[in-house]
Scaffold this motif. Structure first.
Motif, PDB file in Angstrom:
ATOM      1  N   ALA A  19       6.051   3.730   3.623  1.00  0.00           N
ATOM      2  CA  ALA A  19       5.014   4.679   3.211  1.00  0.00           C
ATOM      3  C   ALA A  19       3.641   4.002   3.130  1.00  0.00           C
ATOM      4  O   ALA A  19       3.549   2.811   2.824  1.00  0.00           O
ATOM      5  N   ARG A  61       3.807  -1.459  10.235  1.00  0.00           N
ATOM      6  CA  ARG A  61       4.204  -1.775   8.849  1.00  0.00           C
ATOM      7  C   ARG A  61       5.714  -1.636   8.771  1.00  0.00           C
ATOM      8  O   ARG A  61       6.277  -0.656   9.283  1.00  0.00           O
ATOM      9  N   THR A  67      -0.799   5.321   2.577  1.00  0.00           N
ATOM     10  CA  THR A  67      -1.922   6.262   2.708  1.00  0.00           C
ATOM     11  C   THR A  67      -3.139   5.512   3.258  1.00  0.00           C
ATOM     12  O   THR A  67      -3.651   5.813   4.343  1.00  0.00           O
ATOM     13  N   ARG A  68      -3.608   4.512   2.491  1.00  0.00           N
ATOM     14  CA  ARG A  68      -4.838   3.799   2.843  1.00  0.00           C
ATOM     15  C   ARG A  68      -4.771   3.128   4.214  1.00  0.00           C
ATOM     16  O   ARG A  68      -5.629   3.333   5.075  1.00  0.00           O
ATOM     17  N   PRO A  86      -5.614  -3.045  -4.953  1.00  0.00           N
ATOM     18  CA  PRO A  86      -5.397  -2.659  -3.556  1.00  0.00           C
ATOM     19  C   PRO A  86      -5.000  -1.197  -3.391  1.00  0.00           C
ATOM     20  O   PRO A  86      -5.086  -0.648  -2.281  1.00  0.00           O
ATOM     21  N   GLY A  87      -4.552  -0.556  -4.493  1.00  0.00           N
ATOM     22  CA  GLY A  87      -4.023   0.795  -4.410  1.00  0.00           C
ATOM     23  C   GLY A  87      -2.646   0.789  -3.763  1.00  0.00           C
ATOM     24  O   GLY A  87      -2.321  -0.147  -3.025  1.00  0.00           O
ATOM     25  N   PRO A  88      -1.821   1.785  -3.994  1.00  0.00           N
ATOM     26  CA  PRO A  88      -2.080   2.857  -4.952  1.00  0.00           C
ATOM     27  C   PRO A  88      -1.929   2.365  -6.384  1.00  0.00           C
ATOM     28  O   PRO A  88      -1.057   1.548  -6.661  1.00  0.00           O
TER      29      PRO A  88
HETATM   30  N1   CP Z   1      -3.133  -1.045  -0.194  1.00  0.00           N
HETATM   31  C1   CP Z   1      -2.252  -0.437   0.635  1.00  0.00           C
HETATM   32  O1   CP Z   1      -1.650  -1.062   1.538  1.00  0.00           O
HETATM   33  O2   CP Z   1      -2.135   0.898   0.414  1.00  0.00           O
HETATM   34  P1   CP Z   1      -1.202   1.895   1.241  1.00  0.00           P
HETATM   35  O3   CP Z   1       0.226   1.497   0.950  1.00  0.00           O
HETATM   36  O4   CP Z   1      -1.562   3.268   0.748  1.00  0.00           O
HETATM   37  O5   CP Z   1      -1.504   1.688   2.697  1.00  0.00           O
END
Ligand code: CP
Length: 313
Positions: free
Chosen positions: A56, A109, A58-59, A266-268
């Motif tokens: 998973a 990824r 998003t960014r 770094p999120g989330p």
């Molecule tokens: N920081 C980061 O890799 O966020 P995502 O998992 O949303 O891509």
């Protein structure tokens, strides 16, 4: 002078000069994003890039796609759930199949370490690591460095504290390598079960209590607890709640920090777990600026890896 690397597997192996070349081109693209609408380029017109996210995101996923489109490339998002992986096709056969379509780059990824290098064995274009297991997340570090660079004078003059699950974090691993390459003082903070002594061999300091070092930090970089790696974490911490209580960045704790200390994530983020809502939403938290940097850094990398051009560095 050009750029000769075609792939990015990690921050490991990049020189200080190469990091600054990436940062300078990224800054150029970040400035171009201040226009409304954000400026688009034609440098990668005719190039085809396939984004393959087996975990998973998003960014990273969306910002790679934004970056690819702003550079003029065709973008294909490989849907794992709708792919023949679900019928039992192997990973290697999947990559060979994509390779046969004559595409120019794969962004990947995956939960297994080393998958980008395996991909490269069966793919003739460029491979960009968007996070492999607990190994590396190079584009995250590059965007972190860009956001830091815009807020500091010199990497050699700052002290960065990285707080949380260091042992299993690909973000931490890449960031430590990047900061040490740039001469930054780095301290790691977390429970001993997630922060083995051998990290000292990387030239970093180790602290088990955030309160012992927070007053000396210029940047406090915090991580969420990675629930998706729960099997790895279970023997290391009593519970995610206990971990959060000990290391959460909140207002009482920030009272002890330098007045101009910056917060990065770094999120989330999991609000009120590793960071309180008030701190996460405060002006000193760069989390959303990091996201903006992410698009710029990925535009710069696509330019370098696919075209080898450094004329805007
Ligand atoms: N920081 C980061 O890799 O966020 P995502 O998992 O949303 O891509």
């Amino acid at each position: 002078m050009g750029w000769d690397k075609k792939d990015i597997f990690g921050i490991e192996g990049l020189t200080k000069e190469e990091l600054f070349t990436i940062l300078k081109i990224s800054k150029y693209y970040k400035d171009s994003m201040k226009l409304k609408p954000a400026k688009s380029f034609t440098l990668l017109q005719g190039y085809t890039i396939v984004n393959m996210f087996f975990e998973a995101s998003t960014r990273t996923r969306v910002s790679f796609e934004v970056a690819e489109k702003r550079m003029g490339a065709f973008t294909i998002n490989f849907d794992v759930e709708m792919s023949s992986v679900k019928k039992g096709e192997t990973f290697v056969d999947t990559i060979k199949t994509i390779n046969a379509m004559q595409v120019d780059a794969i962004v990947i990824r995956h939960s297994d370490c080393g998958i980008p290098q395996l991909t490269k064995k069966y793919f003739s274009g460029s491979v960009l690591n968007a996070g492999d297991g607990t190994h590396e997340h190079p584009t995250q570090t590059l965007l972190d460095l860009l956001s830091m660079w815009e807020h500091i004078k010199c990497f050699e003059d700052i002290h960065v504290g990285i707080v949380g699950d260091i042992l299993y974090s690909r973000v931490a691993r890449s960031l430590i390598i990047g900061l040490k390459t740039l001469g930054t003082k780095v301290s790691l903070i977390g429970p001993p079960t997630l922060l083995p002594e051998y990290f000292k061999d990387w030239g970093v300091n180790i602290y088990y209590k955030l309160d012992d070092i927070i007053s000396e930090l210029d940047i406090i970089y915090i991580y969420r607890i990675q629930k998706e790696r729960a099997e790895l974490l279970r023997p290391a911490i009593p519970s995610i709640g206990d971990f959060a209580k000990l290391y959460q960045l909140n207002e009482p704790r920030m009272e002890k920090a330098k007045k101009d200390a910056l917060i990065m994530h770094p999120g989330p983020a999991i609000r009120d777990s590793e960071v309180s809502t008030a701190i996460y939403d405060s002006k000193r938290c760069l989390a959303l600026d990091q996201v903006t940097s992410g698009v710029a850094v990925r535009m710069a990398l696509l330019q370098l890896l696919l075209k080898g051009e450094i004329n805007n560095a």
